[in-house]
Design a protein around this motif. Structure first.
Motif, PDB file in Angstrom:
ATOM      1  N   MET A  88      54.243  33.626  43.577  1.00 27.97           N
ATOM      2  CA  MET A  88      53.235  33.530  42.739  1.00 27.97           C
ATOM      3  C   MET A  88      51.756  33.006  43.333  1.00 27.97           C
ATOM      4  O   MET A  88      50.925  32.846  42.853  1.00 27.97           O
ATOM      5  CB  MET A  88      53.536  32.680  41.453  1.00 27.97           C
ATOM      6  N   GLU A  89      52.093  32.697  44.781  1.00 25.66           N
ATOM      7  CA  GLU A  89      50.831  32.190  45.531  1.00 25.66           C
ATOM      8  C   GLU A  89      49.634  33.126  45.545  1.00 25.66           C
ATOM      9  O   GLU A  89      48.555  32.759  45.544  1.00 25.66           O
ATOM     10  CB  GLU A  89      51.228  31.807  47.005  1.00 25.66           C
ATOM     11  N   GLU A  90      49.865  34.297  45.527  1.00 21.81           N
ATOM     12  CA  GLU A  90      48.813  35.434  45.596  1.00 21.81           C
ATOM     13  C   GLU A  90      48.008  35.524  44.585  1.00 21.81           C
ATOM     14  O   GLU A  90      46.832  35.490  44.360  1.00 21.81           O
ATOM     15  CB  GLU A  90      49.334  36.857  46.201  1.00 21.81           C
ATOM     16  N   SER A  91      48.786  35.779  43.232  1.00 21.36           N
ATOM     17  CA  SER A  91      47.999  35.726  42.167  1.00 21.36           C
ATOM     18  C   SER A  91      47.533  34.577  41.710  1.00 21.36           C
ATOM     19  O   SER A  91      46.473  34.403  41.048  1.00 21.36           O
ATOM     20  CB  SER A  91      49.381  36.145  40.933  1.00 21.36           C
ATOM     21  N   SER A  92      47.951  33.318  42.058  1.00 24.98           N
ATOM     22  CA  SER A  92      47.332  32.128  41.696  1.00 24.98           C
ATOM     23  C   SER A  92      46.048  32.003  42.491  1.00 24.98           C
ATOM     24  O   SER A  92      45.179  31.562  41.849  1.00 24.98           O
ATOM     25  CB  SER A  92      48.501  31.059  41.970  1.00 24.98           C
ATOM     26  N   GLY A  93      46.070  32.283  43.645  1.00 26.24           N
ATOM     27  CA  GLY A  93      44.933  32.429  44.488  1.00 26.24           C
ATOM     28  C   GLY A  93      43.818  33.117  43.905  1.00 26.24           C
ATOM     29  O   GLY A  93      42.651  32.972  43.974  1.00 26.24           O
ATOM     30  N   ARG A  94      44.085  34.442  43.575  1.00 24.52           N
ATOM     31  CA  ARG A  94      43.403  35.311  42.839  1.00 24.52           C
ATOM     32  C   ARG A  94      42.648  34.752  41.428  1.00 24.52           C
ATOM     33  O   ARG A  94      41.340  34.880  41.418  1.00 24.52           O
ATOM     34  CB  ARG A  94      43.918  36.436  42.410  1.00 24.52           C
ATOM     35  N   ALA A  95      43.324  34.085  40.737  1.00 20.17           N
ATOM     36  CA  ALA A  95      42.855  33.589  39.522  1.00 20.17           C
ATOM     37  C   ALA A  95      41.926  32.357  39.978  1.00 20.17           C
ATOM     38  O   ALA A  95      41.012  32.203  39.122  1.00 20.17           O
ATOM     39  CB  ALA A  95      43.992  33.080  38.476  1.00 20.17           C
ATOM     40  N   LEU A  96      42.434  31.523  40.701  1.00 22.24           N
ATOM     41  CA  LEU A  96      41.482  30.482  41.061  1.00 22.24           C
ATOM     42  C   LEU A  96      40.077  31.104  41.657  1.00 22.24           C
ATOM     43  O   LEU A  96      39.122  30.327  41.453  1.00 22.24           O
ATOM     44  CB  LEU A  96      41.957  29.704  42.279  1.00 22.24           C
ATOM     45  N   ALA A  97      40.206  31.767  42.709  1.00 22.46           N
ATOM     46  CA  ALA A  97      39.019  32.356  43.008  1.00 22.46           C
ATOM     47  C   ALA A  97      38.043  33.090  42.079  1.00 22.46           C
ATOM     48  O   ALA A  97      36.728  32.588  42.005  1.00 22.46           O
ATOM     49  CB  ALA A  97      39.189  33.733  43.817  1.00 22.46           C
ATOM     50  N   LYS A  98      38.663  33.487  41.016  1.00 23.15           N
ATOM     51  CA  LYS A  98      37.753  34.114  39.753  1.00 23.15           C
ATOM     52  C   LYS A  98      37.022  32.902  38.994  1.00 23.15           C
ATOM     53  O   LYS A  98      36.049  33.060  38.510  1.00 23.15           O
ATOM     54  CB  LYS A  98      38.723  35.118  38.648  1.00 23.15           C
ATOM     55  N   LEU A  99      37.955  32.133  38.852  1.00 29.88           N
ATOM     56  CA  LEU A  99      37.681  30.708  38.056  1.00 29.88           C
ATOM     57  C   LEU A  99      36.378  29.907  38.864  1.00 29.88           C
ATOM     58  O   LEU A  99      35.579  29.573  38.367  1.00 29.88           O
ATOM     59  CB  LEU A  99      38.540  29.841  37.917  1.00 29.88           C
ATOM     60  N   GLN A 101      34.499  31.080  41.095  1.00 28.34           N
ATOM     61  CA  GLN A 101      33.277  31.559  41.342  1.00 28.34           C
ATOM     62  C   GLN A 101      32.198  31.426  40.049  1.00 28.34           C
ATOM     63  O   GLN A 101      31.053  31.333  40.167  1.00 28.34           O
ATOM     64  CB  GLN A 101      33.480  33.181  41.128  1.00 28.34           C
ATOM     65  N   VAL A 102      32.769  30.981  38.837  1.00 22.39           N
ATOM     66  CA  VAL A 102      31.935  30.970  37.625  1.00 22.39           C
ATOM     67  C   VAL A 102      31.645  29.770  37.329  1.00 22.39           C
ATOM     68  O   VAL A 102      31.100  29.306  36.240  1.00 22.39           O
ATOM     69  CB  VAL A 102      32.182  31.807  36.475  1.00 22.39           C
ATOM     70  N   LEU A 103      32.435  28.791  37.874  1.00 19.73           N
ATOM     71  CA  LEU A 103      32.437  27.202  37.589  1.00 19.73           C
ATOM     72  C   LEU A 103      30.823  26.748  37.708  1.00 19.73           C
ATOM     73  O   LEU A 103      30.410  26.899  39.034  1.00 19.73           O
ATOM     74  CB  LEU A 103      33.220  26.252  38.527  1.00 19.73           C
TER      75      LEU A 103
END
Length: 314
Positions: A88-99, A101-103
């Motif tokens: 799940m490392e890759e999917s977690s990284g993508r989700a974190l990048a999206k979040l 970006q808008v923080l």
């Protein structure tokens, strides 16, 4: 409409009249906004009648979520610190990048402060003790004090040990066995660990200190040792009649610290949230041992021993 969506994500069901009152609009406006949410792909179920309500339903795809400040920080920190699940490392990284970006900048600073000041100790998934409640705001405040090198003042209340007011130089947050710990240097320049759920923060000092880091090669060993002897509700020093190497081969790193006495004897320093958990740790060793303190643990082991003997008596 965004305010409406935020309310509907905060609890399962909302009467239309209550939504209208909370948002200061008419029920007709609520109905129109509900229709627009549906057009955008949000599944909204409606129950008619005097007791009717609106409820976000389950759709075919995941719609965008609205998060408040604490929720956004919690999700971002969770993704950063808990992304080690295999596969799940890759999917977690993508989700974190999206979040991230808008923080907003202020929230990104909070997330970065927690991430850069947090270490993770070895996990032990065998305990079923209920996790302590920790205010996310407390963790954020501590992380900010570490980042900014500000003194931290708090009242520290150890169960059955009273409370005391402390002023420390906060150094590092550690997550270990589902607990949060602060590693800090006290006013006597001595290193200690403090359970965050036992801390009651006082007014920020705003005073800076000159950081004096602990040697990294000794850091985690110190944390494990100090927590084993001070960071639990129950602590024990157990003499085990076997070599330190033998004991270390049989226990998880999260159980405690092992100190050799001689070639055939060692000392196990351990602790847990209850007598029962300590007793389980000892029993799982499969080795002879002696316990002289604390008295409550001695009494509990005696009770368990008598119970086991009765179980096999003919």
């Amino acid at each position: 409409m965004l305010s409406l969506l935020a309310l509907m994500q905060s609890r399962p069901a909302w009467p239309g009249s209550e939504l209208a009152e909370r948002l200061g609009v008419s029920t007709r406006t609520i109905r129109n906004d509900i229709d627009r949410l549906r057009e955008l792909g949000y599944p909204v179920d409606a129950t008619r009648g005097a007791a009717g309500y609106y409820q976000l339903g389950v759709g075919a795809k995941l719609p965008p979520l609205l998060l408040d400040d604490e929720e956004a920080v919690a999700v971002a920190v969770g993704l950063r610190t808990g992304a080690g699940v295999a596969g799940m490392e890759e999917s977690s990284g993508r989700a974190l990048a999206k979040l991230e970006q808008v923080l907003p900048h202020r929230l990104r600073r909070q997330v970065n402060a927690i991430h850069t000041t947090l270490s993770k100790g070895p996990d032990n998934t065998g305990s079923n003790v209920q996790d302590p409640e920790v205010d996310p705001g407390v963790v954020t405040t501590i992380a900010a004090a570490i980042r900014d090198e500000h003194y931290l003042r708090f009242e520290y209340a150890v169960p059955e040990g009273g409370a005391r007011l402390l002023l420390v130089e906060p150094y590092r947050l550690v997550s270990w066995q589902r607990y949060w710990y602060l590693v800090a240097r006290d006013e006597l320049s001595e290193w200690h660990t403090y359970r965050v759920d036992w801390m009651d923060l006082r007014m920020a000092t705003g005073r800076r200190y000159k950081a004096r880091p602990m040697p990294e090669d000794d850091y985690m060993d110190f944390v494990l040792r100090d927590v084993a002897s001070t960071g639990w509700k129950v602590h024990a020093r157990i003499t085990v009649f076997a070599s330190a190497e033998e004991v270390l081969s049989r226990i998880h790193a999260a159980v405690g610290i092992v100190e050799p006495i001689d070639d055939n004897t060692c000392l196990l320093i351990t602790g847990a949230e209850s007598l029962e958990v300590v007793a389980v740790y000892i029993g799982m060793l499969g080795l002879d041992f002696q316990v002289t303190a604390p008295p409550r643990l001695v009494a509990h082991l005696k009770l368990i021993g008598e119970r086991y003997l009765r179980a096999i008596e003919q």
